[in-house]
Design an enzyme around this catalytic site. Structure first.
Site, PDB file in Angstrom:
ATOM      1  N   SER A  33       0.997   1.898  -1.976  1.00  0.00           N
ATOM      2  CA  SER A  33       1.518   0.581  -2.359  1.00  0.00           C
ATOM      3  C   SER A  33       0.738  -0.056  -3.508  1.00  0.00           C
ATOM      4  O   SER A  33       1.333  -0.713  -4.370  1.00  0.00           O
ATOM      5  CB  SER A  33       1.546  -0.355  -1.153  1.00  0.00           C
ATOM      6  OG  SER A  33       0.311  -0.339  -0.487  1.00  0.00           O
ATOM      7  N   CYS A  63       7.697   2.735   4.410  1.00  0.00           N
ATOM      8  CA  CYS A  63       6.242   2.842   4.404  1.00  0.00           C
ATOM      9  C   CYS A  63       5.588   2.000   3.298  1.00  0.00           C
ATOM     10  O   CYS A  63       5.622   0.775   3.389  1.00  0.00           O
ATOM     11  CB  CYS A  63       5.860   4.314   4.336  1.00  0.00           C
ATOM     12  SG  CYS A  63       4.313   4.635   5.160  1.00  0.00           S
ATOM     13  N   ARG A 120      -0.054   7.349   7.572  1.00  0.00           N
ATOM     14  CA  ARG A 120      -0.848   6.186   7.120  1.00  0.00           C
ATOM     15  C   ARG A 120       0.062   4.965   6.965  1.00  0.00           C
ATOM     16  O   ARG A 120       0.080   4.271   5.946  1.00  0.00           O
ATOM     17  CB  ARG A 120      -1.572   6.496   5.808  1.00  0.00           C
ATOM     18  CG  ARG A 120      -2.815   7.341   6.027  1.00  0.00           C
ATOM     19  CD  ARG A 120      -3.708   7.384   4.812  1.00  0.00           C
ATOM     20  NE  ARG A 120      -2.928   7.691   3.614  1.00  0.00           N
ATOM     21  CZ  ARG A 120      -2.912   6.948   2.528  1.00  0.00           C
ATOM     22  NH1 ARG A 120      -3.633   5.854   2.454  1.00  0.00           N
ATOM     23  NH2 ARG A 120      -2.198   7.289   1.499  1.00  0.00           N
ATOM     24  N   HIS A 156       9.059   7.692   7.847  1.00  0.00           N
ATOM     25  CA  HIS A 156       9.639   8.388   6.689  1.00  0.00           C
ATOM     26  C   HIS A 156      10.952   9.082   7.064  1.00  0.00           C
ATOM     27  O   HIS A 156      10.934  10.239   7.492  1.00  0.00           O
ATOM     28  CB  HIS A 156       8.659   9.447   6.180  1.00  0.00           C
ATOM     29  CG  HIS A 156       7.517   8.874   5.414  1.00  0.00           C
ATOM     30  ND1 HIS A 156       7.528   8.727   4.044  1.00  0.00           N
ATOM     31  CD2 HIS A 156       6.331   8.374   5.832  1.00  0.00           C
ATOM     32  CE1 HIS A 156       6.398   8.182   3.651  1.00  0.00           C
ATOM     33  NE2 HIS A 156       5.650   7.960   4.719  1.00  0.00           N
ATOM     34  N   GLU A 158      12.987  10.475   5.245  1.00  0.00           N
ATOM     35  CA  GLU A 158      13.244  11.657   4.403  1.00  0.00           C
ATOM     36  C   GLU A 158      12.562  12.911   4.950  1.00  0.00           C
ATOM     37  O   GLU A 158      12.817  14.008   4.482  1.00  0.00           O
ATOM     38  CB  GLU A 158      12.811  11.389   2.945  1.00  0.00           C
ATOM     39  CG  GLU A 158      11.316  11.379   2.680  1.00  0.00           C
ATOM     40  CD  GLU A 158      10.635  10.040   3.007  1.00  0.00           C
ATOM     41  OE1 GLU A 158      11.179   9.257   3.806  1.00  0.00           O
ATOM     42  OE2 GLU A 158       9.538   9.823   2.465  1.00  0.00           O
TER      43      GLU A 158
END
Ligand code: GLN
Length: 182
Positions: A33, A63, A120, A156, A158
């Site tokens: 980020s 995320c 994370r 996630h 994906e």
């Protein structure tokens, strides 16, 4: 991008502000980020992004993407975009080694449990009015939510073969496109 392509969408990478006008929906993915927010600034994307999302552009944030959109990041002095009225704790579950998977029951996804992959991941510490909880861990921690045109997941989608979360997002995109064309 692969999951979206499998569902018939045509994903493109957005690098320049003008490209934002050409898409029907936006994914702000996982990653780092701090880096995403820095690059958004450097590429002059922060302001146009805030404008487009405030105007109703459907967004799937996952995320690190959730951290970028939040109102507040606890224990960190990063300036997020303040579009999603939640407070998050960055790396709230611990370090890379503390990454984990858990079966989730997601309010908007009928059928079997959805496998959440957390790397994370941030913890959603609190939500304001107007934010709907979509999923919690068994210990009660909020890990997915929706606020109007923004759907946010700390996991996630994906990384699993299950396309239901992306399908849910593409339905939001289609609904919004339908509204825009009437
Ligand atoms: N920990 C990362 C961050 O703080 C997010 C990790 C991820 O997106 N998987 O930005």
């Amino acid at each position: 991008m692969n999951s979206l392509s499998r569902l018939g969408a045509e994903p493109v990478a957005i690098r320049l502000p003008d490209q934002l006008k050409t898409v029907a929906g936006l994914v702000i993915p996982g990653g780092e980020s701090t880096t995403i927010l820095k690059l958004l600034d450097e590429y002059g994307l922060s302001e146009p992004l805030v404008r487009s999302i405030s105007a109703g552009l459907p967004v799937l944030a996952t995320c690190a993407g959730v951290i970028c959109l939040a109102d507040h990041i606890s224990s960190h002095d990063m300036e997020p975009l303040r579009l999603l009225h939640i407070s998050v704790s960055r790396n709230g579950f611990g370090r890379q080694i503390d990454s984990f998977e858990e079966d989730l029951s997601i309010a908007t996804l009928p059928g079997p449990a959805y496998r959440g992959v957390f790397i994370r991941a941030p913890v959603i510490e609190s939500i304001d009015d107007g934010v709907e909880v979509l999923a919690r861990l068994t210990n009660g921690t909020i890990v997915a939510c929706r606020q109007g045109n923004i759907v946010a997941a700390c996991f996630h989608p994906e990384f699993v073969d299950d396309l239901r979360f992306h399908t849910y997002f593409l339905n939001m995109v289609e609904e919004h496109a339908g509204l825009c064309s009437t």
